[in-house]
Write a protein that holds these residues in place. Structure first.
Motif, PDB file in Angstrom:
ATOM      1  N   PHE A 180      10.307  12.397 -13.962  1.00 41.61           N
ATOM      2  CA  PHE A 180      11.198  12.115 -12.843  1.00 41.61           C
ATOM      3  C   PHE A 180      10.409  11.639 -11.622  1.00 41.61           C
ATOM      4  N   ARG A 181       9.180  12.097 -11.502  1.00 35.06           N
ATOM      5  CA  ARG A 181       8.312  11.577 -10.441  1.00 35.06           C
ATOM      6  C   ARG A 181       8.022  10.097 -10.686  1.00 35.06           C
ATOM      7  N   SER A 182       7.910   9.728 -11.966  1.00 30.87           N
ATOM      8  CA  SER A 182       7.619   8.337 -12.309  1.00 30.87           C
ATOM      9  C   SER A 182       8.752   7.397 -11.914  1.00 30.87           C
ATOM     10  N   ILE A 183      10.001   7.911 -11.906  1.00 36.68           N
ATOM     11  CA  ILE A 183      11.115   7.086 -11.460  1.00 36.68           C
ATOM     12  C   ILE A 183      10.816   6.563 -10.067  1.00 36.68           C
ATOM     13  N   PHE A 184      10.319   7.455  -9.219  1.00 34.53           N
ATOM     14  CA  PHE A 184      10.009   7.054  -7.841  1.00 34.53           C
ATOM     15  C   PHE A 184       8.726   6.243  -7.764  1.00 34.53           C
ATOM     16  N   MET A 185       7.647   6.754  -8.345  1.00 36.41           N
ATOM     17  CA  MET A 185       6.349   6.109  -8.164  1.00 36.41           C
ATOM     18  C   MET A 185       6.312   4.709  -8.775  1.00 36.41           C
ATOM     19  N   LYS A 186       6.809   4.573 -10.004  1.00 39.36           N
ATOM     20  CA  LYS A 186       6.816   3.250 -10.635  1.00 39.36           C
ATOM     21  C   LYS A 186       7.872   2.361  -9.985  1.00 39.36           C
ATOM     22  N   GLY A 187       9.016   2.969  -9.638  1.00 39.59           N
ATOM     23  CA  GLY A 187      10.063   2.212  -8.973  1.00 39.59           C
ATOM     24  C   GLY A 187       9.635   1.748  -7.595  1.00 39.59           C
ATOM     25  N   PHE A 188       8.951   2.626  -6.871  1.00 39.60           N
ATOM     26  CA  PHE A 188       8.469   2.290  -5.525  1.00 39.60           C
ATOM     27  C   PHE A 188       7.478   1.132  -5.589  1.00 39.60           C
ATOM     28  N   THR A 189       6.592   1.184  -6.569  1.00 42.36           N
ATOM     29  CA  THR A 189       5.618   0.099  -6.743  1.00 42.36           C
ATOM     30  C   THR A 189       6.322  -1.216  -7.037  1.00 42.36           C
ATOM     31  N   SER A 190       7.339  -1.156  -7.899  1.00 36.33           N
ATOM     32  CA  SER A 190       8.089  -2.364  -8.240  1.00 36.33           C
ATOM     33  C   SER A 190       8.858  -2.900  -7.030  1.00 36.33           C
ATOM     34  N   LEU A 191       9.448  -1.988  -6.248  1.00 40.37           N
ATOM     35  CA  LEU A 191      10.141  -2.391  -5.027  1.00 40.37           C
ATOM     36  C   LEU A 191       9.172  -3.033  -4.033  1.00 40.37           C
ATOM     37  N   LEU A 192       7.994  -2.437  -3.918  1.00 40.30           N
ATOM     38  CA  LEU A 192       6.983  -2.961  -2.990  1.00 40.30           C
ATOM     39  C   LEU A 192       6.547  -4.360  -3.407  1.00 40.30           C
ATOM     40  N   LEU A 193       6.394  -4.549  -4.710  1.00 39.55           N
ATOM     41  CA  LEU A 193       6.000  -5.862  -5.215  1.00 39.55           C
ATOM     42  C   LEU A 193       7.068  -6.908  -4.915  1.00 39.55           C
ATOM     43  N   GLU A 194       8.336  -6.549  -5.149  1.00 43.06           N
ATOM     44  CA  GLU A 194       9.412  -7.501  -4.880  1.00 43.06           C
ATOM     45  C   GLU A 194       9.529  -7.790  -3.388  1.00 43.06           C
ATOM     46  N   THR A 195       9.376  -6.735  -2.574  1.00 43.67           N
ATOM     47  CA  THR A 195       9.436  -6.887  -1.119  1.00 43.67           C
ATOM     48  C   THR A 195       8.336  -7.812  -0.604  1.00 43.67           C
ATOM     49  N   LEU A 196       7.121  -7.571  -1.058  1.00 46.20           N
ATOM     50  CA  LEU A 196       5.979  -8.344  -0.565  1.00 46.20           C
ATOM     51  C   LEU A 196       5.938  -9.761  -1.123  1.00 46.20           C
ATOM     52  N   SER A 197       6.455  -9.954  -2.325  1.00 51.08           N
ATOM     53  CA  SER A 197       6.497 -11.310  -2.892  1.00 51.08           C
ATOM     54  C   SER A 197       7.320 -12.228  -1.996  1.00 51.08           C
ATOM     55  N   ALA A 198       8.461 -11.698  -1.555  1.00 49.58           N
ATOM     56  CA  ALA A 198       9.339 -12.493  -0.695  1.00 49.58           C
ATOM     57  C   ALA A 198       8.787 -12.618   0.722  1.00 49.58           C
ATOM     58  N   SER A 199       8.361 -11.495   1.296  1.00 48.61           N
ATOM     59  CA  SER A 199       7.892 -11.535   2.682  1.00 48.61           C
ATOM     60  C   SER A 199       6.580 -12.311   2.832  1.00 48.61           C
ATOM     61  N   TYR A 200       5.759 -12.284   1.785  1.00 51.22           N
ATOM     62  CA  TYR A 200       4.506 -13.056   1.821  1.00 51.22           C
ATOM     63  C   TYR A 200       4.810 -14.552   1.804  1.00 51.22           C
ATOM     64  N   GLN A 201       5.755 -14.930   0.943  1.00 55.04           N
ATOM     65  CA  GLN A 201       6.120 -16.356   0.870  1.00 55.04           C
ATOM     66  C   GLN A 201       6.720 -16.825   2.190  1.00 55.04           C
ATOM     67  N   ALA A 202       7.424 -15.899   2.865  1.00 51.27           N
ATOM     68  CA  ALA A 202       8.028 -16.247   4.154  1.00 51.27           C
ATOM     69  C   ALA A 202       7.050 -16.105   5.311  1.00 51.27           C
ATOM     70  N   GLY A 203       5.841 -15.598   5.026  1.00 50.39           N
ATOM     71  CA  GLY A 203       4.821 -15.462   6.056  1.00 50.39           C
ATOM     72  C   GLY A 203       5.013 -14.290   6.994  1.00 50.39           C
ATOM     73  N   VAL A 204       5.759 -13.268   6.540  1.00 54.88           N
ATOM     74  CA  VAL A 204       6.012 -12.105   7.410  1.00 54.88           C
ATOM     75  C   VAL A 204       5.651 -10.797   6.713  1.00 54.88           C
ATOM     76  N   ASP A 205       4.743 -10.846   5.746  1.00 57.63           N
ATOM     77  CA  ASP A 205       4.427  -9.643   4.969  1.00 57.63           C
ATOM     78  C   ASP A 205       3.819  -8.534   5.821  1.00 57.63           C
ATOM     79  N   LYS A 206       2.927  -8.880   6.750  1.00 64.81           N
ATOM     80  CA  LYS A 206       2.305  -7.861   7.603  1.00 64.81           C
ATOM     81  C   LYS A 206       3.355  -7.187   8.482  1.00 64.81           C
ATOM     82  N   GLU A 207       4.252  -7.999   9.005  1.00 66.74           N
ATOM     83  CA  GLU A 207       5.290  -7.470   9.888  1.00 66.74           C
ATOM     84  C   GLU A 207       6.260  -6.565   9.118  1.00 66.74           C
ATOM     85  N   VAL A 208       6.598  -6.974   7.896  1.00 71.47           N
ATOM     86  CA  VAL A 208       7.497  -6.153   7.073  1.00 71.47           C
ATOM     87  C   VAL A 208       6.839  -4.814   6.735  1.00 71.47           C
ATOM     88  N   LEU A 209       5.568  -4.850   6.366  1.00 73.37           N
ATOM     89  CA  LEU A 209       4.845  -3.605   6.070  1.00 73.37           C
ATOM     90  C   LEU A 209       4.808  -2.688   7.287  1.00 73.37           C
TER      91      LEU A 209
END
Length: 301
Positions: A180-209
């Motif tokens: 059940f911890r893996s639901i969060f940890m693996k899910g969080f990593t996947s969410l972070l990857l999707e978040t940063l993929s988009a924000s990096y392409q838009a040039g706002v990854d540092k600001e989003v973080l």
């Protein structure tokens, strides 16, 4: 066996995890370690297995029965898909003074079946959930343990530097916590990857973080759960619409939107449950109130 007696260790399966744990235990004062691996004599895979056994100064057993007879604590470190069948085979030869420790990342239900097989034969069982990569930690890798032999196992092996946390005597509890911890940890990593993929392409990854960091800082995870889950119960419908816009934006950018689509689906399920009406439009006080409501409404449906 008391903590003053140096236990003889046995490993069923001698892959990377068993090798690193064995090395650590040897250095910590464990004098005798046996290992049985069905692939040890394979012309290809067996070369590495035998080399590891020699390096760790581990005695190679030719039969599972030999390992069980000569070991006090038996670690099963193979694969989740073989955990039950190996335990059933081991149960034919294990005796009541042995502790069988399953290190495999198997489901709680599988661990319970393993415990039944070992317990019926008179052995003690420890469901061990390994909570970090083994190689950097060796035998000191953090483990959660539960089951009939978990407390005794923890008492014996903490003497040799193992980082073991006893949970309870119910087999499956440790593996449930890891899963059940893996639901969060693996899910969080996947969410972070999707978040940063988009924000990096838009040039706002540092600001989003930085924005996410500001939201997460200064609160415990429980406080965040009480804030986020309770408000989501009331505002899910609006957030479904927002996530629909997010998915559309990611699609326009030709980026993967798997996690965002899953979030939209999860929120839509909350809308269908009508939690907002259940709580009279008022934000509940605690995340557990939401969980209890979901459980209640799920039973009704």
């Amino acid at each position: 066996m008391d903590t003053a007696t140096v236990p003889v260790i046995g490993f069923i399966g001698f892959g990377e995890a068993a090798f690193h744990i064995s090395n650590g235990l040897k250095n910590a004062g464990i004098q005798t370690i046996h290992a049985f691996d069905v692939m040890a004599d394979d012309p290809n895979a067996g070369v590495m297995i035998k080399k590891r056994m020699e390096t760790a100064e581990v005695h190679k057993c030719n039969y599972l029965e030999e390992l069980l007879e000569n070991s006090d604590i038996i670690f099963c470190a193979t694969s989740a898909k073989f955990a039950l069948s190996i335990a059933q085979q081991a149960a034919k030869a294990i005796t009541k003074d042995k502790i069988y420790v399953d290190l495999n990342s198997a489901s709680p239900s599988t661990k319970k079946e393993v415990a039944t097989a070992i317990g019926t034969a008179g052995g003690l069982f420890a469901d061990a959930a390994v909570m970090a990569p083994v190689p950097p930690h060796g035998h000191k890798v953090p483990m959660l343990v539960s089951g009939s032999g978990a407390l005794q196992f923890a008492a014996l092996m903490k003497t040799y530097g193992m980082d073991i946390t006893f949970i309870n005597e119910q087999a499956g509890s440790s593996s449930a916590m890891k899963m059940f911890r893996s639901i969060f940890m693996k899910g969080f990593t996947s969410l972070l990857l999707e978040t940063l993929s988009a924000s990096y392409q838009a040039g706002v990854d540092k600001e989003v973080l930085a924005s996410i960091q500001e939201t997460l800082s200064g609160s415990t995870l429980e406080e965040l759960a009480n804030l986020l889950i309770t408000r989501t119960a009331i505002h899910a419908e609006r957030r479904v619409t927002e996530m629909g816009e997010v998915v559309a934006t990611l699609n326009e950018m030709k980026l993967d939107s798997t996690m965002s689509q899953a979030t939209k689906t999860k929120l839509q399920n909350i809308v269908h449950m009508d939690l907002k009406n259940y709580f009279g439009g008022k934000v509940p006080a605690n995340y557990s109130d939401v969980l209890e409501a979901i459980e209640e409404l799920s039973k009704i449906k």
